[in-house]
Every structure is written in C-alpha cells, then in structure tokens.
Write an enzyme that holds these catalytic residues in place. Structure first.
Site, PDB file in Angstrom:
ATOM      1  CG  ASP A   1      -1.796   1.005   1.166  1.00 62.18           C
ATOM      2  OD1 ASP A   1      -1.847   2.029   0.367  1.00 62.18           O
ATOM      3  OD2 ASP A   1      -2.276   1.313   2.518  1.00 62.18           O
TER       4      ASP A   1
ATOM      5  CD  GLU B   1      -4.226   7.270   1.005  1.00 65.43           C
ATOM      6  OE1 GLU B   1      -5.308   6.739   1.263  1.00 65.43           O
ATOM      7  OE2 GLU B   1      -3.301   6.824   1.612  1.00 65.43           O
TER       8      GLU B   1
END
Length: 365
Positions: free
Chosen positions: A179, A213
């Site tokens: 991720d 993010e």
C-alpha cells in the site's frame, strides 16, 4: 518490458513515508520519462505523466495512485537512547512489539528493534494485551541520546517497517508498502503500454503518482487542479476479507480480480467518502465483461481515498476507485495476488484505450 512484480519488488524496497517520498518520486519520474513526454514533478512531489490524443479540446482521464507508505516519526529520545514514536498514517501498532524498524537518519538507515517486556516477567494481566503507542519504544543499540544523535537520529527522524519482499506460492507477494507501491507499479506498466498506442487515443490520459495520501488524503489536489480532469480513477489497496478474522465482512478476496468500489468512507462517519459516478462504473463493468476480466464489488467502511475530495472540484469530476485486494493492510506483511494486479492493469488499459470522443460521464446535461 519488466513484469509488474519486478517493479513492485524495487518499489517496496524504497523507504518513503508521507512528505518524504523523494526516493519513489525519483523512481517514478525516471520510469515515466522513459515512456511519456513532458513528465513533471510539482512542488510537493506529485509526478504527472501525460499521454496526448493530439485532438483539440480532448477530454481528460486521470489515473492516480499514491507513493507514500505508513510509518512513524521520532517524538522523543530519552537519556538512554531509546526512541519514542508517533504514527505517520494509520500504522497498525498491534504488530509492533518485537519487530524490526528502520530509522531514516541524517547519515543513513539505522536499524532498530521495538522493545517488548520479557515473556518471563509478564504479569497475568499483561499477557495477550498490547502496549499503548505512548509506551512503545525503539532500541537502536546505543547507550545515550547523544550517541543516537551522533548516528544521525533526531526528533523528527522518520521510521519505516523493514523491507522484506517475499514471493510466495500461487502468485502471492508479501511486503511492507504494498500500500500503495502496487499502484505505482501498475502506473509504470500502464505508461509502457500507452506509449505504444498514444497516437490512437481519443482522450488525453494523465498518470499521476501522488503524495501524502496516508497522512492527509489531499496530496494529489495540486495535480488535479493543474490537469482539470473530466474523469478520475483512483488506484489503491483494500482489505481482503478471506482470512479467518474477517470472513463474512465482505466478499472481497485474493485471486478474484480487482474490486470496483461502490462505497467507501472514513470509519468515523460518511463525511469523507466515495460514491462512484454511475456511468463511469457502468463503463468499467462493461470493460470487464467485454474482455472476460473477473471483478469484485467493494463496500468498504473505514477506507478513505482521494476521490472523496476530487469529486467536488469546482467544475465537478466523475470519479471511481479500483482496488487491489490486500491481506494484513498497514503492517509489514501486506499480501496481494499478482493475478489480481495483472487483471487490474488489463481493466485500466482496455478502458482508457476504448474511450471515444462522444462518451460522457457524470450528470451534466
């Protein structure tokens, strides 16, 4: 042309927590520039790789994925040289006791071990429980704060999980930073393929590797405002629910194809979430059906992505998310199936190359 797994192995080896994405920025700029023209990096680090249809007033589709990984930051160093930490992003602190972390010091990487009370001296009430983050400390093998500082470790130094890429049976891959380096690997592969068909595109395509993010969700916004896309497709991971503790929560599983997001939102409320554009979702499903690509339907409370903010840009943007099912998210053991990753690339390539000048998404009349 490299396989996606090769890019993924290289990308997960890089250390890049939010706002410290420089190694991945350099990687993405280098690989984008091998295939795209006019690759740019903005002030905060978003890397933009455009592919032009060459048509006047062409519509624009943006496909993006973030470069940063979850991690930690040194908040305090005690007189004996133990480091106390704060999270950068939503790292799962339950996995920390006894594992190895890397401190990104001024003089290079300093390995450390998260301390844990000796099992022999655990009190009954302590067995099976986890220490709070404020009590977790990192042992980097020094005897004092000054010695830690001599090694280049200071308050504000960032920390990542140790890189340990593992290829497993049946196409499974385990690593820290899956991720969202898996989406970065997809973007590089997509750039390679789009470079070969750029002259046949009817929409302008923008691939964006974006920043921050994990910390604030909004790092991509300067790139959005520069590009002004008509369509935004976000790439990220989503929890796979095919392990014992999550069975029955959702149908999302490894090896069943990419997950198309029908709803996600922050677990504390629905004020920041994604409901996809209906026409755009229909287009993605049609692409999957046309090319016999299996896909999954995702409902993910507790997941938040950048499209939650992009959709409300002043002119409005049609948005959708495509997720790669991932086990053990926000730990050093994130696990994906390369079968799902390869299928995700196929969906993206076939979708953007089939876009026609007449196609419309969104609700504008």
């Amino acid at each position: 042309m490299k396989a996606i797994i090769d890019y993924l192995k290289e990308l997960t080896a890089l250390h890049a927590v939010s706002s410290q994405e420089d190694p991945v920025i350099d990687y993405m700029e280098h690989h984008f520039s091998a295939h795209g023209k006019e690759v740019t990096v903005d002030t905060i680090g978003n890397v933009i790789c455009p592919f032009s249809s060459g048509k006047p007033h062409a519509k624009k589709v943006m496909i993006f994925g973030h470069m940063d990984e979850i991690g930690f930051i040194v908040r305090y160093i005690d007189e004996n040289g133990y480091l106390y930490i704060e999270r950068i992003g939503g790292a799962n602190v339950n996995v920390l006791p006894g594992i190895q972390l890397n401190v990104l010091g001024d003089k290079g990487v300093v390995p450390g071990v998260v301390g844990t009370k000796a099992y022999h001296f655990l009190k009954p009430a302590e067995k099976g429980s986890f220490p709070s983050l404020e009590n977790i400390y990192l042992d980097i093998g020094v005897f004092s704060r000054s010695e830690a500082e001599q090694k280049g470790v200071h308050i504000g130094s960032t920390i990542t999980f140790k890189a340990d890429f593992l290829e497993r049976e049946n196409g499974r891959v385990t690593s820290k930073a899956i991720d969202n380096r898996v989406s970065c690997a997809l973007l590089v592969t997509l750039a390679e393929k789009l470079a070969k068909v750029e002259s046949s595109l009817e929409w302008d395509v923008y691939l964006v590797a974006c920043v921050q993010e994990e910390f604030n969700i909004r790092g991509v916004m300067p790139a959005v405002r520069r590009i002004k896309p008509d369509v935004s497709i976000g790439l990220d991971v989503t929890p796979a629910c095919d392990t014992p503790e999550l069975l029955g929560y959702s149908d999302v599983a490894l090896d069943q194809g990419p997950a198309l997001t029908f709803l996600n939102y922050h677990g504390k409320g629905t004020l920041a979430g994604v409901l996809p554009d209906t026409k755009l979702m229909e287009g993605l499903i049609k692409t999957c059906d046309t090319h016999a690509i299996p896909y999954q339907r995702e409902i993910a409370a507790g997941v938040i992505t950048e499209n939650a903010f992009i959709v409300f840009e002043e002119y409005g943007v049609a948005t959708a998310n495509i997720s790669i099912p991932t086990r053990y998210t926000h730990t050093p053991a994130e696990t994906v199936s390369m079968h799902d990753v390869n299928l995700t690339e196929k969906v993206l390539f076939h979708f953007v190359t089939a876009l026609t000048a007449e196609q419309r998404f969104g609700k504008a009349r």
